[in-house]
Design an enzyme around this catalytic site. Structure first.
Site, PDB file in Angstrom:
ATOM      1  CE  LYS A  35      -1.063  45.334  52.619  1.00 22.99           C
ATOM      2  NZ  LYS A  35      -0.374  44.091  53.300  1.00 22.99           N
ATOM      3  CE1 TYR A 261      29.711  27.832  47.197  1.00 23.44           C
ATOM      4  CE2 TYR A 261      27.559  28.852  46.704  1.00 23.44           C
ATOM      5  CZ  TYR A 261      28.815  28.888  46.911  1.00 23.44           C
ATOM      6  OH  TYR A 261      29.184  30.282  47.284  1.00 23.44           O
TER       7      TYR A 261
HETATM    8  C1  PLP Z   1      -6.256  45.244  55.535  1.00 24.86           C
HETATM    9  C2  PLP Z   1      -5.854  44.598  53.921  1.00 24.86           C
HETATM   10  N1  PLP Z   1      -6.911  45.001  52.895  1.00 24.86           N
HETATM   11  C3  PLP Z   1      -6.572  44.637  51.671  1.00 24.86           C
HETATM   12  C4  PLP Z   1      -5.239  43.838  51.517  1.00 24.86           C
HETATM   13  C5  PLP Z   1      -5.295  43.414  50.027  1.00 24.86           C
HETATM   14  O1  PLP Z   1      -5.225  41.852  49.825  1.00 24.86           O
HETATM   15  P1  PLP Z   1      -5.111  41.330  48.208  1.00 24.86           P
HETATM   16  O2  PLP Z   1      -3.857  41.338  47.979  1.00 24.86           O
HETATM   17  O3  PLP Z   1      -5.395  39.851  48.816  1.00 24.86           O
HETATM   18  O4  PLP Z   1      -6.218  42.147  47.783  1.00 24.86           O
HETATM   19  C6  PLP Z   1      -4.523  43.703  52.474  1.00 24.86           C
HETATM   20  C7  PLP Z   1      -3.095  42.761  52.207  1.00 24.86           C
HETATM   21  O5  PLP Z   1      -2.474  42.335  52.730  1.00 24.86           O
HETATM   22  C8  PLP Z   1      -4.658  44.043  53.843  1.00 24.86           C
HETATM   23  O6  PLP Z   1      -3.861  43.726  54.484  1.00 24.86           O
END
Ligand code: PLP
Length: 369
Positions: A35, A261
């Protein structure tokens, strides 16, 4: 002068996938969490390489992300971890994307929509075992699952949950969540009369808890090389992303010159100041003003003065020999030195996730195959 750029080493990604694969139970599927554009690395190239390295499942937050992946990877399993609007059920069915069921009403609405197409929609039930975010609340989940199981149009094939806290020194927090999950999963399997595809662990749980590998694990940050390295962890991975910029300009300046700045930094001696075309609009956070380090000619050089929207100034030292067009490293390594996202995160009072996903998406990503 060219903007900064990102280099993503897909060979290291492959090693990371293999490191995880080699440590987990052979029957456990890797559900790679890609994601937020694979945590800023580029979802399609990352997923393609992870798939070549043997990953068969990918998880995203939104349906749009899943559809992009589906176009590139027709055969893999795709799971949406966020809440898909039931009005998008046709897209789920057509592109074989698996949603999670976030609430009872959500599940009912998905089932109703699927029935309209005369189809069964495959879905994984999400249980909120203690995160307080998405999912059927664990106390009421068994009754809700009983009702959802009777609903034509919904084909419940999996069950998942997410840990709020995994700390080896305080095992009871995650342990309680895991116990709730196992108990609900058993009830659901008994009720349905079949086994479900169960997945629970994300990076920290994967690193510490072999017993929770189950049918699938959901690694995110460890794929990208962060979060590992403590000696009681099951394996180690390496960062795959470097962020680089050309030196735009170098100026030899006297002692006492205010930089940037409000002149928050004054040179202490005659020195060379290099300017790089990167700033907070690119995701190089302003809190790094007078705090960050950049690698130039294999040396750690301080960011001096305030980070501005599109530029930073770096003190490369007197008689540096640094010239316009030399490559500076904002995240990554050069010579024997390195600056990784966890160092920046610490200085910015955040986590590497935010540093990586905060790099502006319009910055060019180059892939090393
Ligand atoms: C439902 C879920 N599973 C897995 C993950 C992966 O987490 P990580 O990057 O800590 O492995 C996330 C990340 O936000 C998540 O929301």
């Amino acid at each position: 002068m060219k903007r900064s750029w990102i280099e993503v080493d897909l060979n290291i990604l492959q090693e990371n996938v293999q490191a995880i694969r080699g440590a987990i139970s052979p029957g456990t599927e890797l559900i790679c969490v890609v994601k937020a554009n694979a945590y800023g690395h580029g979802a399609v190239p990352v997923a393609q390489r992870a798939a070549q390295a043997g990953a068969n499942w990918f998880a995203v937050a939104y349906l749009e992300e899943a559809l992009k992946l589906r176009a590139a990877l027709p055969a893999v399993n795709l799971l949406v971890l966020g809440v898909v609007d039931p009005s998008d059920t046709e897209l789920l069915l057509e592109h074989k994307v698996i949603p999670i069921v976030a609430t009872e009403e959500h599940g009912m609405a998905l089932a109703l929509a699927a029935r309209k197409f005369g189809r069964d929609l495959e879905a994984h039930i999400k249980i909120d075992t203690g995160m307080g975010r998405l999912g059927l609340p664990w106390e009421r989940a068994p009754d809700m699952i009983r009702r959802l199981a009777k609903e034509p149009g919904l084909n419940i094939t999996g069950m998942c949950s997410h840990f709020a806290k995994v700390e080896p020194a305080e095992p009871e927090a995650a342990g309680t969540q895991a116990d709730r999950f196992f108990s609900i999963a058993k009830e659901a399997e008994d009720l349905l009369g079949r086994r479900l595809f169960k997945h629970l662990s994300s990076s920290r749980a994967i690193l510490y808890q072999k017993d929770w590998d189950l049918n699938g694990i959901r690694p995110g940050i460890i794929l990208y090389g962060y979060g590992t390295g403590k000696k009681d962890m099951r394996f180690r991975t390496r960062p795959i992303l470097q962020w680089k910029a050309f030196v735009m300009q170098v100026r030899s300046v006297p002692a006492g010159l205010p930089i940037g700045y409000y002149g928050t930094y004054k040179t202490r001696q005659p020195t060379d100041i290099a300017t790089l075309a990167v700033g907070y609009a690119d995701g190089y956070l302003r809190i790094l003003s007078n705090k960050g380090y950049v690698l130039v000619h294999g040396r750690r050089c301080p960011v001096v003065g305030r980070v501005s929207m599109n530029w930073i100034a770096v003190d490369v030292g007197p008689d540096s020999g640094v010239k316009r067009g030399d490559v500076a490293v904002l995240i990554g390594e050069q010579g024997n030195e390195s600056v990784w996202a966890n160092e920046l995160a610490q200085k910015c009072i955040t986590i590497p996730y935010e540093i990586l996903t905060g790099i502006d998406s319009s910055i060019r990503r180059q892939y090393i195959y």
